[in-house]
Design a protein around this motif. Structure first.
Motif, PDB file in Angstrom:
ATOM      1  N   CYS A 274       4.529  -9.671  -6.025  1.00 43.52           N
ATOM      2  CA  CYS A 274       4.904  -8.291  -5.732  1.00 43.52           C
ATOM      3  C   CYS A 274       5.755  -7.705  -6.841  1.00 43.52           C
ATOM      4  CB  CYS A 274       5.706  -8.220  -4.428  1.00 43.52           C
ATOM      5  SG  CYS A 274       4.716  -8.315  -2.935  1.00 43.52           S
ATOM      6  N   LEU A 275       5.598  -6.426  -7.055  1.00 46.58           N
ATOM      7  CA  LEU A 275       6.549  -5.700  -7.880  1.00 46.58           C
ATOM      8  C   LEU A 275       7.870  -5.647  -7.119  1.00 46.58           C
ATOM      9  CD1 LEU A 275       4.208  -2.792  -8.972  1.00 46.58           C
ATOM     10  CD2 LEU A 275       5.236  -4.445 -10.521  1.00 46.58           C
ATOM     11  N   PRO A 276       8.990  -5.536  -7.812  1.00 49.47           N
ATOM     12  CA  PRO A 276      10.280  -5.516  -7.115  1.00 49.47           C
ATOM     13  C   PRO A 276      10.480  -4.209  -6.359  1.00 49.47           C
ATOM     14  CG  PRO A 276      10.598  -5.060  -9.433  1.00 49.47           C
ATOM     15  CD  PRO A 276       9.148  -5.423  -9.273  1.00 49.47           C
TER      16      PRO A 276
ATOM     17  N   ASP B 178      -0.206  -7.318  -9.255  1.00 53.63           N
ATOM     18  CA  ASP B 178       0.987  -7.182  -8.439  1.00 53.63           C
ATOM     19  C   ASP B 178       0.751  -6.229  -7.281  1.00 53.63           C
ATOM     20  OD1 ASP B 178       2.123  -7.610 -11.436  1.00 53.63           O
ATOM     21  OD2 ASP B 178       3.409  -8.554  -9.955  1.00 53.63           O
ATOM     22  N   LEU B 179       1.453  -6.493  -6.187  1.00 57.24           N
ATOM     23  CA  LEU B 179       1.404  -5.633  -5.018  1.00 57.24           C
ATOM     24  C   LEU B 179       2.544  -4.630  -5.082  1.00 57.24           C
ATOM     25  CD1 LEU B 179       0.906  -8.422  -2.326  1.00 57.24           C
ATOM     26  CD2 LEU B 179      -0.853  -7.123  -3.495  1.00 57.24           C
ATOM     27  N   LEU B 180       2.296  -3.431  -4.581  1.00 57.31           N
ATOM     28  CA  LEU B 180       3.352  -2.436  -4.487  1.00 57.31           C
ATOM     29  C   LEU B 180       4.169  -2.737  -3.243  1.00 57.31           C
ATOM     30  CD1 LEU B 180       4.232   0.091  -6.091  1.00 57.31           C
ATOM     31  CD2 LEU B 180       2.975   1.454  -4.424  1.00 57.31           C
ATOM     32  N   PRO B 181       5.490  -2.911  -3.375  1.00 54.30           N
ATOM     33  CA  PRO B 181       6.286  -3.341  -2.222  1.00 54.30           C
ATOM     34  C   PRO B 181       6.452  -2.247  -1.184  1.00 54.30           C
ATOM     35  CG  PRO B 181       7.724  -2.800  -4.048  1.00 54.30           C
ATOM     36  CD  PRO B 181       6.317  -2.699  -4.569  1.00 54.30           C
TER      37      PRO B 181
ATOM     38  N   ILE C  55      11.273  -0.827  -8.067  1.00 57.38           N
ATOM     39  CA  ILE C  55      10.286   0.039  -8.711  1.00 57.38           C
ATOM     40  C   ILE C  55      10.377   1.455  -8.157  1.00 57.38           C
ATOM     41  CG2 ILE C  55       8.281  -0.202  -7.170  1.00 57.38           C
ATOM     42  CD1 ILE C  55       8.141  -0.624 -10.968  1.00 57.38           C
ATOM     43  N   TRP C  56      10.891   1.563  -6.906  1.00 52.31           N
ATOM     44  CA  TRP C  56      11.046   2.869  -6.269  1.00 52.31           C
ATOM     45  C   TRP C  56      12.283   3.615  -6.779  1.00 52.31           C
ATOM     46  CZ3 TRP C  56       6.924   4.513  -3.873  1.00 52.31           C
ATOM     47  CH2 TRP C  56       6.059   3.595  -3.271  1.00 52.31           C
TER      48      TRP C  56
ATOM     49  N   LYS D 208      -4.237  -4.316  -2.220  1.00 48.98           N
ATOM     50  CA  LYS D 208      -4.035  -4.272  -0.771  1.00 48.98           C
ATOM     51  C   LYS D 208      -2.991  -3.244  -0.339  1.00 48.98           C
ATOM     52  CE  LYS D 208      -3.265  -8.719  -0.237  1.00 48.98           C
ATOM     53  NZ  LYS D 208      -3.106 -10.043   0.385  1.00 48.98           N
ATOM     54  N   LEU D 209      -3.054  -2.065  -0.924  1.00 52.21           N
ATOM     55  CA  LEU D 209      -2.095  -1.018  -0.584  1.00 52.21           C
ATOM     56  C   LEU D 209      -2.322  -0.542   0.845  1.00 52.21           C
ATOM     57  CD1 LEU D 209       0.168   0.807  -1.769  1.00 52.21           C
ATOM     58  CD2 LEU D 209      -1.627   2.490  -2.236  1.00 52.21           C
ATOM     59  N   ILE D 210      -1.296  -0.588   1.643  1.00 51.37           N
ATOM     60  CA  ILE D 210      -1.365  -0.062   3.004  1.00 51.37           C
ATOM     61  C   ILE D 210      -0.954   1.401   2.945  1.00 51.37           C
ATOM     62  CG2 ILE D 210      -0.517  -0.273   5.364  1.00 51.37           C
ATOM     63  CD1 ILE D 210       0.069  -3.196   4.778  1.00 51.37           C
ATOM     64  N   CYS D 211      -1.887   2.275   3.217  1.00 50.75           N
ATOM     65  CA  CYS D 211      -1.691   3.710   2.992  1.00 50.75           C
ATOM     66  C   CYS D 211      -1.043   4.378   4.199  1.00 50.75           C
ATOM     67  CB  CYS D 211      -3.023   4.376   2.656  1.00 50.75           C
ATOM     68  SG  CYS D 211      -3.819   3.708   1.196  1.00 50.75           S
TER      69      CYS D 211
END
Length: 709
Positions: free
Chosen positions: A458-460, A477-480, A463-464, A500-503
């Motif tokens: 995962c990205l940390p 990497d997954l977007l956290p 990142i936000w 696998k982004l959960i929208c």
């Protein structure tokens, strides 16, 4: 180069003043010093823009102007180096929670006072003479004035005269041409469909003759003529320059260098940047745009596109591939043009700011670490990355091909970094959020990363916390989940190849401004609803790629709802039924549709069923109104039932890996704008059908091309 450095300095000055309250206090005296510098820099930029006032002789003006440009370049470089070093060093102090003394701040600006004295001296000289330099206009082509290149015919036809003169050879490396062929090539590049007045025609002949039969020289000089004002005075000046180049040096280099001499000042750093890439390197247009923006050469991709169009019109880069929407995808620089670029970079002291492809960062650090803004490596080793701590002013760092397992922690102290690209089998540390000026973050897989990384990296969460992040490209990497501790990434335009982004509605609202989105899902690991119906929230989205690997998602939960702003849609591996195409067909702005790896499944696609009316002849058709490019690749489709009115704007049709599809409707050939049909060479029945359609169109005097894949 002076213009570029001064332009960069005009961006740095407000940045240091706007950030001083947050990162470093600046005394009132320091602010006054910087304000004074700002005023003088504005005067110098006006001079470099080509301010014209009365002066003595033209020759003296040019000589004085070049001397002043050199002084301006050196002084502006020093001023910017001092300020950016100040910002870097004092931010480190703040982050270490040390006490910042006012005396330290004042001391750091003493060197800037010395530079300001030099800049004041230059400014007085500029105000005294304001020379009328014979320089070059800085007005650039707008985006609507892009080079006219027929993208569907690239590689099909025999971009000329040179190839006819010497077939089976690179037309830019062929033997010398005679005067007739030289003029024919020049005419083709500058005024193919226009007859010139006799005096203009005579000048064109002189230019062609003085190019010495060298095709590349002719092409480059043609680029100068094409972009110049079409008058006897303007073209006559260019003809004189070509003649002078021949008289000074009968070699090729002088004539090639004219393409740089006549290049507008704003375009020079962009060209030198491209010329820094290795021999035969395919430069991705999307990458070079991001690099130009990071360096401050252009403000956004629209402006970058205008600059590139202007360079292409001058034949300085060669376009090597096109996107499906017709825009440029890749380019390269001819070897001889590249050598000229490297020479000019040395002449203008440009190598102090940029290093592309240097094999040894340790050696590079010894010479230029305190001034470099760009480091792009292609084959660095692990040990060389340790020297990165010395490159304090970096704006661009690309170490995708590194052998390292991780980036040195000192990378995350590079406060000025705007573009970071790397490829390491590691998790991105939370320290990434310290790069508050970062616009582009690219994490590409290397051989080692593909071996060691897992799907769950995962990205940390931090990142936000990067408000200026504009492009995020992460291949493994997954977007956290923001977990309520995030703020919207208002500047984010690209979010690409995340997994696998959960929208969720919350997630979509945090990236609401994104224009390009690419997501990979894994069908055999389906565990939850990815809430793709919420994609419709992305009201700015123009390009969307949804890729499924290793099996199908559950269609009931996974069915996306697309925003009407979409211009390009790529679906792969979804196995939707063809009747679900109705929602896509109704997208009002869709121009490019790519259906890969059984994106849709079933033996028949009947677009009449998408009209929503039993009386197909009388139904009002609103299908694929803007669609120009359609690709169907790897499909079990057997029957395609459609009409020309359902694809009114189609220009290019690609059918690849459709082994069960033996024919397409003849009505497809009647689409007025259709230029090219591409078909898998192994599908003989389909090829035969397409060639019959082509033959029929030939009878109507229409040019419809067929290409075997």
């Amino acid at each position: 180069m002076a213009y570029t450095v001064v332009g960069s300095l005009t961006q740095t000055i407000p940045r240091i003043l706007s950030q001083d309250e947050q990162y470093y206090p600046i005394s009132d005296e320091g602010k006054q010093l910087i304000d004074s510098l700002s005023n003088k820099v504005a005067l110098l930029r006006g001079f470099l823009d080509g301010s014209k006032k009365e002066k003595a002789s033209k020759e003296e003006a040019e000589e004085e102007g070049m001397s002043l440009e050199t002084r301006i370049r050196e002084a502006a470089n020093r001023a910017e180096d001092i300020m950016e070093h100040f910002m870097y060093e004092h931010l480190k102090v703040v982050r270490s929670k040390a006490v910042v003394e006012r005396t330290d701040i004042l001391y750091d600006f003493r060197e800037l006072q010395i530079v300001l004295k030099e800049i004041n001296s230059i400014a007085e000289e500029v105000e005294r003479i304001q020379p009328e330099i014979s320089g070059h206009p800085t007005i650039l082509l707008s985006e609507t004035e892009a080079p006219i290149i027929d993208t569907v015919t690239v590689g099909l036809e025999k971009h000329d005269v040179a190839s006819h003169a010497c077939p089976n050879k690179d037309p830019l490396k062929m033997a010398l041409m005679d005067e007739d062929l030289s003029f024919s090539l020049l005419k083709q590049k500058v005024f193919p469909n226009t007859e010139l007045k006799p005096e203009m025609n005579e000048i064109a002949w002189d230019v062609a003759k003085n190019c010495g039969g060298l095709p590349l020289a002719i092409v480059l000089i043609a680029g100068i003529l094409f972009t110049a004002e079409r008058t006897v005075i303007s073209w006559g000046k260019i003809a004189e320059d070509v003649k002078d180049a021949v008289e000074k040096d009968d070699k090729f280099g002088q004539r090639i260098a004219l393409s740089y001499t006549h290049l507008p000042l704003l375009l020079r750093p962009c060209f030198l940047y491209m010329g820094g890439f290795p021999e035969d390197h395919e430069i991705r247009i999307s990458k070079i745009f991001k690099l130009w923006i990071a360096e401050g050469f252009v403000k956004d991709e629209n402006e970058a596109e205008g600059y590139l169009n202007s360079l292409v019109r001058r034949n300085m880069p060669t376009i090597t591939a096109f996107k499906s929407n017709g825009k440029f995808k890749t380019c390269n620089i001819h070897d001889l043009v590249r050598e000229m670029s490297k020479s000019k970079a040395i002449d203008e002291n440009y190598e102090r700011r940029m290093s592309i492809g240097h094999p040894d960062l340790t050696g590079l650090a010894r010479g230029y670490a305190s001034t470099l803004r760009s480091v792009i490596c292609f084959q660095p080793n692990d040990s060389s990355l340790r020297s990165l701590r010395k490159f304090k002013l970096l704006r661009v760092l690309d170490v995708v091909d590194t052998d390292a397992y991780s980036l040195p922690t000192t990378v995350f102290d590079l406060f000025h970094l705007r573009y970071l690209a790397f490829g390491c089998p590691m998790e991105v540390p939370s320290a990434i959020s310290r790069l508050q000026n970062l616009r582009t973050l690219i994490i590409r897989p290397t051989k080692r990363s593909r071996k060691y990384s897992t799907d769950e990296v995962c990205l940390p969460l931090e990142i936000w916390m990067m408000p200026l992040l504009t492009h995020l490209v992460s291949f493994f990497d997954l977007l956290p989940n923001p977990e309520g501790a995030a703020s919207a990434l208002k500047e984010l335009l690209t979010l690409s190849v995340v997994k696998k982004l959960i929208c969720t509605k919350e997630m979509m609202k945090l990236i609401w401004n994104v224009k390009k989105l690419a997501i990979t899902y894994f069908g055999d690991k389906y565990q939850e609803d990815y809430q793709l119906k919420n994609l419709v929230i992305l009201s700015q989205l123009e390009k969307l790629t949804l890729f499924v690997m290793k099996g199908s998602l559950l269609q009931v939960k996974a069915k996306p709802v697309f925003p009407e702003t979409l211009k390009k849609l790529t679906l792969s591996g979804w196995r939707f039924p063809w009747e679900d195409m109705k929602a896509i067909a109704a997208l009002p702005q869709l121009q490019v549709l790519k259906l890969r790896d059984h994106a849709f499944e079933g033996d028949t696609w009947d677009t009449n069923e998408e009209c929503g009316d039993e009386d197909y002849e009388e139904a009002e058709v609103n299908l694929f109104l803007e669609l120009k490019y359609l690709l169907i690749e790897e499909s079990d489709l057997e029957n395609w039932v459609t009409e020309k009115r359902h694809f009114p704007a189609l220009e290019r049709l690609v059918l690849k890996g459709c082994g069960k599809l033996n024919e397409i409707p003849n009505d497809i050939g009647d689409i007025s704008g259709l230029k090219l049909i591409e078909v898998d060479r192994f599908n003989e029945p389909l090829l035969k059908c397409v060639y019959e359609i082509q033959k029929e169109q030939d009878g109507y005097a229409r040019v419809l091309r067929v290409r075997q894949l």
